[in-house]
Write a protein that holds these residues in place. Sequence first.
Motif, short mmCIF file in Angstrom:
data_model
loop_
_atom_site.label_atom_id
_atom_site.label_comp_id
_atom_site.label_asym_id
_atom_site.label_seq_id
_atom_site.Cartn_x
_atom_site.Cartn_y
_atom_site.Cartn_z
N PHE A 444 31.48 39.86 39.91
CA PHE A 444 32.56 40.80 40.22
C PHE A 444 32.06 42.24 40.01
O PHE A 444 31.53 42.58 38.95
N GLU A 445 32.24 43.06 41.03
CA GLU A 445 31.73 44.44 40.99
C GLU A 445 32.46 45.25 39.91
O GLU A 445 33.69 45.22 39.82
N GLU A 501 40.70 52.68 35.34
CA GLU A 501 39.62 51.80 35.80
C GLU A 501 40.02 50.33 35.63
O GLU A 501 39.75 49.49 36.50
N ASP A 504 42.43 49.40 38.41
CA ASP A 504 41.73 49.22 39.70
C ASP A 504 41.01 47.87 39.75
O ASP A 504 41.06 47.16 40.76
N MET A 505 40.31 47.51 38.65
CA MET A 505 39.56 46.26 38.65
C MET A 505 40.48 45.05 38.74
O MET A 505 40.22 44.11 39.49
N MET A 507 43.51 44.93 40.03
CA MET A 507 44.13 44.88 41.35
C MET A 507 43.12 44.39 42.39
O MET A 507 43.46 43.61 43.29
N THR A 508 41.85 44.82 42.27
CA THR A 508 40.81 44.34 43.18
C THR A 508 40.64 42.83 43.06
O THR A 508 40.49 42.12 44.07
N ALA A 509 40.65 42.32 41.84
CA ALA A 509 40.53 40.88 41.62
C ALA A 509 41.69 40.13 42.26
O ALA A 509 41.51 39.08 42.89
N ARG A 510 42.88 40.67 42.16
CA ARG A 510 44.06 40.01 42.74
C ARG A 510 43.99 40.01 44.27
O ARG A 510 44.43 39.07 44.91
N ILE A 511 43.46 41.10 44.83
CA ILE A 511 43.30 41.16 46.29
C ILE A 511 42.27 40.14 46.75
O ILE A 511 42.47 39.43 47.74
N GLN A 512 41.14 40.04 46.02
CA GLN A 512 40.10 39.07 46.38
C GLN A 512 40.63 37.64 46.32
O GLN A 512 40.23 36.80 47.12
N PRO A 518 46.64 43.71 50.77
CA PRO A 518 46.28 45.13 50.77
C PRO A 518 47.17 45.98 51.66
O PRO A 518 47.48 47.12 51.34
#
Length: 549
Positions: A444-445, A501, A504-505, A507-512, A518
């Motif tokens: 995970f980025e 931060e 953001d991380m 929310m990104t995980a939930r989108i993935q 999105p």
Amino acid sequence: MAITSANQLELLQTAEAVAREKMIDPGLVVEAMEESLARAAKSRYGSEMDIRVSIDRKTGKATFTRVRTVVEDEELENYQAELTVEQAKQYMENPQVGDMLTDEVPPVEMGRIAAQSAKQVILQKVREAERDRQYDEFKDRAGTIINGIVKREEYGNVIVDVGRGEAILRRNEKIGRESYRPNDRIRCYIKDVRREPRGPQIFLSRTAPEFMAELFKMEVPEIYDGIIEIKAVARDPGSRAKIAVISYDNSIDPVGACVGMRGSRVQAVVNELQGEKIDIIPWNEDQPTFLVNALQPAEVTKVVLDEEAERIEVVVPEEQLSLAIGRRGQNVRLASQLTNLDIDIMTEAEESARRQAEFEERTKLFVDTLDLDEFFAQLLVSEGFTNLEEVAYVELDELTVIDGVDDDTANELQARARDFIDEQNRKALEHARELGVEDSLVNFEGLTPQMVEALALDDVKTLEDFATCADWELAGGWTTENGERKKDDGILEKFEVSLEEAQDMVMTARIQLGWVDPAELEADEEELDVDAEEDGETEGEETAQEAGA
């Protein structure tokens, strides 16, 4: 008692007399009379009947009617107040469900019990009307000062006559050991007005910070006119208080205006508050500067603000420490309330010792990890380097400015730092995999191997686990319990991950994972932006209108 022509007008006269005495609408009294007569009629004709009474507002004539409602056959339950469509055809043409059939019935003779019941109904309705009137009168006066007369004291609570009602001053809202006798005059702040089953309750206070602010507004015309604004108030009721003020007119000194000629204005407030000492402080948008003012009369040497934690460190000379803290911590406590910051006070010696300890800790870090001698490590610390990442990835120019460090030495330092970090990453990743971390989280980025290891140690081992985390669980935060701020440690807090931060991380995980769309997220953000713009335009229009006025 029968309602005859002789006493029909007496009904209206009685209603008007009661309404004038209680200062309520005469119509409410008449409605109460109608209900009481209807109850008396039901006791005569049967409680299951729907008997209604109407009193003519001009003649006082009371008309008694029986009402029956047309219902479906299967819904017929009360034969006295309901009838079916077929039954209704005997009395009306084309009856429909919901229609009402009314028949006038003879007036009733009111016996002693019925008359007493009617009286109770009327009194209850009048009391309810009084309560509504009192609530409507005082609900908009919350947040203002009121003068009253003490009626009595009950269990330490003072009952105050405030004109058209009673208010209560609870014992914890009194200043110190104040005591009052009946008929004493008292000035209080209306803290709250609530509608309760027993009637509206008006709660007073003499300890609220707003009480002091309102007193200053009464004594200082510039505050009333808006030239001077009270920005914050902190009180230790009956003992000491601090009040922060700002002037919107450069020619007017806010502190001097509040003090008044020879202290006349502030003294009037002090006298009302039983001798409470008041520090008047100039407000400043810069929090450290404002805090220095708030800690007066103590002198401050240095201020360090941590905005994220809402904490501030204050350094004072040794001889000023007791003055800054105040008796039983009163001065620093009031300053903390005034600034909404947690304040740590330390002497210059304590601050020096802490800085020395940090210096030694960082020096030891560079000695142990970069294989440097102590002198060279101290040079790095002196130049502001605090961790290995700064040494490893900083521009070479920032290393070569150190005396005795050339390009070769700087490259060697960075190589050692990067080798150590890489080895630490390898060990962290190896440990995390041993704990059962899945590749979805490892790859995970934004997460470093050390972060992944920290998450695994807290039983967050998959991307799904990570997506269910709250931002404060990752970045840490502060909560207030019983008036005290407490620290919530975050899983990734030691890696200096901010709350934004972390948001953001997550929310990104939930989108993935497909939990969040999105497109919907962008639509929500655009809607929020539009709302914000509309609010701004509205405020601008209001300001323009005020300016035009």
